[in-house]
Design a protein around this motif. Structure first.
Motif, PDB file in Angstrom:
ATOM      1  N   LYS A   3      57.542  10.887  34.740  1.00  0.00           N
ATOM      2  CA  LYS A   3      58.268  12.022  35.303  1.00  0.00           C
ATOM      3  C   LYS A   3      57.840  12.188  36.759  1.00  0.00           C
ATOM      4  O   LYS A   3      56.647  12.137  37.063  1.00  0.00           O
ATOM      5  CB  LYS A   3      57.953  13.295  34.535  1.00  0.00           C
ATOM      6  CG  LYS A   3      58.650  14.530  35.110  1.00  0.00           C
ATOM      7  CD  LYS A   3      58.221  15.784  34.387  1.00  0.00           C
ATOM      8  CE  LYS A   3      59.266  16.072  33.336  1.00  0.00           C
ATOM      9  NZ  LYS A   3      59.056  17.381  32.682  1.00  0.00           N
ATOM     10  N   PHE A   4      58.820  12.375  37.641  1.00  0.00           N
ATOM     11  CA  PHE A   4      58.574  12.537  39.068  1.00  0.00           C
ATOM     12  C   PHE A   4      59.106  13.889  39.510  1.00  0.00           C
ATOM     13  O   PHE A   4      60.251  14.227  39.219  1.00  0.00           O
ATOM     14  CB  PHE A   4      59.262  11.421  39.857  1.00  0.00           C
ATOM     15  CG  PHE A   4      58.791  10.054  39.452  1.00  0.00           C
ATOM     16  CD1 PHE A   4      57.685   9.488  40.051  1.00  0.00           C
ATOM     17  CD2 PHE A   4      59.436   9.352  38.449  1.00  0.00           C
ATOM     18  CE1 PHE A   4      57.234   8.234  39.663  1.00  0.00           C
ATOM     19  CE2 PHE A   4      58.999   8.094  38.057  1.00  0.00           C
ATOM     20  CZ  PHE A   4      57.892   7.535  38.668  1.00  0.00           C
ATOM     21  N   ILE A   5      58.266  14.656  40.219  1.00  0.00           N
ATOM     22  CA  ILE A   5      58.609  16.017  40.613  1.00  0.00           C
ATOM     23  C   ILE A   5      58.309  16.217  42.097  1.00  0.00           C
ATOM     24  O   ILE A   5      57.273  15.776  42.596  1.00  0.00           O
ATOM     25  CB  ILE A   5      57.781  17.051  39.814  1.00  0.00           C
ATOM     26  CG1 ILE A   5      57.942  16.827  38.318  1.00  0.00           C
ATOM     27  CG2 ILE A   5      58.142  18.473  40.215  1.00  0.00           C
ATOM     28  CD1 ILE A   5      56.927  17.576  37.477  1.00  0.00           C
ATOM     29  N   CYS A   6      59.225  16.918  42.763  1.00  0.00           N
ATOM     30  CA  CYS A   6      58.998  17.335  44.148  1.00  0.00           C
ATOM     31  C   CYS A   6      59.737  18.656  44.337  1.00  0.00           C
ATOM     32  O   CYS A   6      60.966  18.681  44.403  1.00  0.00           O
ATOM     33  CB  CYS A   6      59.489  16.293  45.133  1.00  0.00           C
ATOM     34  SG  CYS A   6      59.109  16.722  46.853  1.00  0.00           S
ATOM     35  N   GLY A   7      58.966  19.751  44.380  1.00  0.00           N
ATOM     36  CA  GLY A   7      59.585  21.073  44.477  1.00  0.00           C
ATOM     37  C   GLY A   7      60.415  21.343  43.240  1.00  0.00           C
ATOM     38  O   GLY A   7      59.956  21.193  42.115  1.00  0.00           O
ATOM     39  N   LEU A  42      48.728  13.089  40.375  1.00  0.00           N
ATOM     40  CA  LEU A  42      48.962  12.196  39.245  1.00  0.00           C
ATOM     41  C   LEU A  42      48.365  12.873  38.025  1.00  0.00           C
ATOM     42  O   LEU A  42      47.135  13.060  37.962  1.00  0.00           O
ATOM     43  CB  LEU A  42      48.316  10.837  39.491  1.00  0.00           C
ATOM     44  CG  LEU A  42      48.352   9.829  38.349  1.00  0.00           C
ATOM     45  CD1 LEU A  42      49.791   9.476  37.982  1.00  0.00           C
ATOM     46  CD2 LEU A  42      47.572   8.571  38.720  1.00  0.00           C
ATOM     47  N   ASN A  43      49.229  13.299  37.107  1.00  0.00           N
ATOM     48  CA  ASN A  43      48.773  14.038  35.920  1.00  0.00           C
ATOM     49  C   ASN A  43      47.910  15.234  36.308  1.00  0.00           C
ATOM     50  O   ASN A  43      46.835  15.456  35.768  1.00  0.00           O
ATOM     51  CB  ASN A  43      48.040  13.110  34.951  1.00  0.00           C
ATOM     52  CG  ASN A  43      48.935  11.993  34.477  1.00  0.00           C
ATOM     53  OD1 ASN A  43      50.121  12.194  34.243  1.00  0.00           O
ATOM     54  ND2 ASN A  43      48.384  10.801  34.371  1.00  0.00           N
ATOM     55  N   ASP A  58      52.930   9.040  32.595  1.00  0.00           N
ATOM     56  CA  ASP A  58      52.412   9.759  33.758  1.00  0.00           C
ATOM     57  C   ASP A  58      53.393  10.792  34.292  1.00  0.00           C
ATOM     58  O   ASP A  58      54.611  10.665  34.125  1.00  0.00           O
ATOM     59  CB  ASP A  58      52.067   8.798  34.895  1.00  0.00           C
ATOM     60  CG  ASP A  58      50.779   8.037  34.665  1.00  0.00           C
ATOM     61  OD1 ASP A  58      49.971   8.479  33.829  1.00  0.00           O
ATOM     62  OD2 ASP A  58      50.595   6.995  35.316  1.00  0.00           O
ATOM     63  N   GLU A  59      52.824  11.795  34.957  1.00  0.00           N
ATOM     64  CA  GLU A  59      53.622  12.773  35.697  1.00  0.00           C
ATOM     65  C   GLU A  59      53.131  12.727  37.137  1.00  0.00           C
ATOM     66  O   GLU A  59      51.950  12.954  37.398  1.00  0.00           O
ATOM     67  CB  GLU A  59      53.442  14.171  35.124  1.00  0.00           C
ATOM     68  CG  GLU A  59      54.240  15.220  35.882  1.00  0.00           C
ATOM     69  CD  GLU A  59      54.085  16.602  35.286  1.00  0.00           C
ATOM     70  OE1 GLU A  59      54.710  16.861  34.234  1.00  0.00           O
ATOM     71  OE2 GLU A  59      53.330  17.391  35.873  1.00  0.00           O
TER      72      GLU A  59
END
Length: 71
Positions: A3-7, A42-43, A58-59
């Motif tokens: 999972k990839f998050i930005c804002g 990372l996590n 991973d997140e």
């Protein structure tokens, strides 16, 4: 699938499993609006090694650096 998050932007993709965080940053820069001055988690742990390998569970989150008030 990592999972990839930005804002408020996020995505789950398998494209970057087994690849470096720097590869994900370059590949998702426009879609997630990732800027060069952002820190990476990372996590939930801050990492500076952009060559860390992404695993399927991973997140990865990019966050803006905190500012300073005053002066």
């Amino acid at each position: 699938m990592a999972k990839f998050i930005c804002g408020c932007n996020e995505t789950d993709v398998t494209t970057f499993d087994g690849r470096a965080i720097s590869d994900a940053k370059n590949g998702l820069r426009q879609a997630l609006n990732i800027s060069d001055d952002m820190r990476v988690l990372l996590n939930s742990n801050e990492v500076s090694d952009m060559q860390s390998v992404i695993r399927a569970d991973d997140e990865i989150e990019w966050v803006k650096p905190g500012g300073t008030k005053g002066r």
